[in-house]
Design a protein around this motif. Structure first.
Motif, mmCIF file in Angstrom:
data_model
loop_
_atom_site.group_PDB
_atom_site.id
_atom_site.type_symbol
_atom_site.label_atom_id
_atom_site.label_comp_id
_atom_site.label_asym_id
_atom_site.label_seq_id
_atom_site.Cartn_x
_atom_site.Cartn_y
_atom_site.Cartn_z
ATOM 1 N N ASP A 9 0.861 -1.174 0.000
ATOM 2 C CA ASP A 9 0.000 0.000 0.000
ATOM 3 C C ASP A 9 0.905 1.235 0.000
ATOM 4 O OD1 ASP A 9 -2.332 1.694 0.470
ATOM 5 O OD2 ASP A 9 -1.580 1.842 2.530
ATOM 6 N N CYS A 42 -0.112 -1.309 -4.395
ATOM 7 C CA CYS A 42 -1.561 -1.549 -4.370
ATOM 8 C C CYS A 42 -2.190 -0.414 -3.574
ATOM 9 C CB CYS A 42 -1.878 -2.885 -3.726
ATOM 10 S SG CYS A 42 -1.199 -4.316 -4.579
ATOM 11 N N THR A 43 -2.888 0.462 -4.245
ATOM 12 C CA THR A 43 -3.262 1.725 -3.627
ATOM 13 C C THR A 43 -4.636 2.206 -4.049
ATOM 14 O OG1 THR A 43 -2.600 4.059 -3.485
ATOM 15 C CG2 THR A 43 -2.018 2.898 -5.495
ATOM 16 N N ASN A 67 -7.862 1.051 -5.549
ATOM 17 C CA ASN A 67 -8.277 -0.031 -4.640
ATOM 18 C C ASN A 67 -8.480 -1.358 -5.350
ATOM 19 O OD1 ASN A 67 -8.282 1.476 -2.233
ATOM 20 N ND2 ASN A 67 -10.318 2.289 -2.697
ATOM 21 N N GLY A 68 -7.762 -1.565 -6.436
ATOM 22 C CA GLY A 68 -7.861 -2.830 -7.165
ATOM 23 C C GLY A 68 -8.668 -2.754 -8.430
ATOM 24 N N THR A 71 -5.422 -2.199 -12.952
ATOM 25 C CA THR A 71 -4.015 -2.586 -12.899
ATOM 26 C C THR A 71 -3.340 -2.099 -14.172
ATOM 27 O OG1 THR A 71 -4.520 -4.536 -11.558
ATOM 28 C CG2 THR A 71 -2.394 -4.515 -12.706
ATOM 29 N N SER A 179 -11.099 3.949 2.358
ATOM 30 C CA SER A 179 -9.689 3.927 1.976
ATOM 31 C C SER A 179 -8.879 4.905 2.828
ATOM 32 C CB SER A 179 -9.525 4.271 0.496
ATOM 33 O OG SER A 179 -10.079 5.540 0.202
ATOM 34 N N SER A 192 -11.396 -5.348 -5.571
ATOM 35 C CA SER A 192 -10.733 -5.120 -4.289
ATOM 36 C C SER A 192 -9.238 -5.264 -4.525
ATOM 37 C CB SER A 192 -11.191 -6.120 -3.216
ATOM 38 O OG SER A 192 -10.708 -7.425 -3.501
ATOM 39 N N LYS A 193 -8.459 -4.801 -3.585
ATOM 40 C CA LYS A 193 -7.017 -4.990 -3.713
ATOM 41 C C LYS A 193 -6.667 -6.472 -3.731
ATOM 42 C CE LYS A 193 -5.353 -0.678 -1.602
ATOM 43 N NZ LYS A 193 -4.395 -0.095 -0.643
ATOM 44 N N ASN A 219 -9.204 -0.945 3.398
ATOM 45 C CA ASN A 219 -9.145 -1.370 2.003
ATOM 46 C C ASN A 219 -7.966 -2.295 1.721
ATOM 47 O OD1 ASN A 219 -7.454 0.880 2.476
ATOM 48 N ND2 ASN A 219 -7.466 1.465 0.328
ATOM 49 N N ASP A 220 -7.086 -2.492 2.709
ATOM 50 C CA ASP A 220 -5.954 -3.401 2.553
ATOM 51 C C ASP A 220 -6.239 -4.806 3.065
ATOM 52 O OD1 ASP A 220 -4.180 -1.429 1.497
ATOM 53 O OD2 ASP A 220 -3.939 -0.626 3.522
ATOM 54 N N MET A 223 -6.128 -7.860 0.609
ATOM 55 C CA MET A 223 -4.823 -8.307 0.109
ATOM 56 C C MET A 223 -3.978 -8.897 1.237
ATOM 57 S SD MET A 223 -2.416 -5.034 -0.829
ATOM 58 C CE MET A 223 -1.761 -3.914 0.410
#
Length: 267
Positions: A9, A42-43, A67-68, A71, A179, A192-193, A219-220, A223
């Motif tokens: 993150d 991953c942010t 937040n996923g 990419t 987040s 999602s992440k 939000n982490d 992951m």
């Protein structure tokens, strides 16, 4: 265990509270990459203000953003994976924010749009400036050149707590996640992440047990629980710490560096 993919993150994890990258974090990341580890940020940020962080460390590969929800390949700037949402389904949320004086933004992979950018308050403008972003005026949906991937509401902690409580009562088609203390995000229900990290790991040929992830906020959690080793920062809420396998130092104390030294660099 050898960790081949390391997911970090950004705000509250990699960077300190002044949005700065410590020299200790930078050096340990570069050493781990030199030893063969692949890094992915991953942010909740978009690629516009995430890719420069990777490039500043001399790293390539990918960033998992929004937040996923998107990419992106760092070198080509190509969106290699994303979770688009139906923009029209955001209208009840936009109307609610407008009726209640809540600031919001609409995000495509590379675009950031707000209502009347020239009328933003100093507080809102400063929030964007702190993370090196310049919003544009929100156009009609048909004029957007990319799919919408994220909607964010911004306000005080109390306002966002109240907003989340209200919107949780709605029959929402979106995945809703905090987040940060001052942000509430809406995305595709499958985004999602953790989901994006899993898809990237599979694309790169990594097993979950070869993935290490570090984060500090709600939000982490997805992951942290997907990765073979999930590490929460000491500045994380208790629920995030509970979801992790272990806890490192805070983002202001180069916690990323200390975790990498323990699990990657000196292994």
């Amino acid at each position: 265990m050898t960790y081949r993919l390391i997911a970090l993150d950004v705000d509250g994890t990699l960077l300190n509270d002044h949005h700065e990258l410590s020299e200790a974090n930078k050096k340990s990341i570069q050493q781990a990459a030199k030893n063969g580890a692949e890094f992915v940020l991953c942010t909740g940020r978009g690629p516009v203000n995430t890719i420069p962080i990777m490039e500043g460390m001399g790293l390539g590969g990918y960033v998992i953003t929004h937040n996923g929800a998107a990419t992106v390949d760092i070198k080509s700037r190509e969106v290699v994976d994303q979770f688009p949402i139906q923009a029209e389904e955001l209208m009840p949320y936009i109307d609610y924010c407008r009726d209640h004086g809540i600031h919001f933004d609409v995000n495509t992979a590379f675009g950031l749009y707000v209502d009347r950018a020239d009328e933003m308050t100093l507080e809102v403008r400063s929030m964007y400036e702190a993370v090196f972003l310049t919003p544009l005026d929100l156009p009609v949906w048909a004029d957007l050149r990319e799919p919408v991937v994220k909607f964010s509401a911004f306000g005080s902690l109390e306002a966002m707590d109240a907003l989340e409580k209200e919107w949780r009562t709605w029959n929402s088609p979106f995945y809703m996640v905090r987040s940060g203390d001052f942000f509430l995000d809406l995305m595709h229900k499958d985004a999602s992440k953790g989901a994006a990290l899993q898809r990237l790991a599979e694309k790169r040929g990594y097993r979950p047990e070869e993935v290490l992830a570090m984060g500090n906020y709600y939000n982490d959690i997805t992951m942290l629980t997907y990765a073979g080793k999930g590490i929460a920062m000491d500045n994380s809420p208790v629920e995030v710490k509970a979801a992790a396998d272990e806890i490192t130092l805070s983002n202001n104390d180069s916690g990323v560096h200390h975790a990498l030294v323990k699990h990657v660099v000196n292994v």
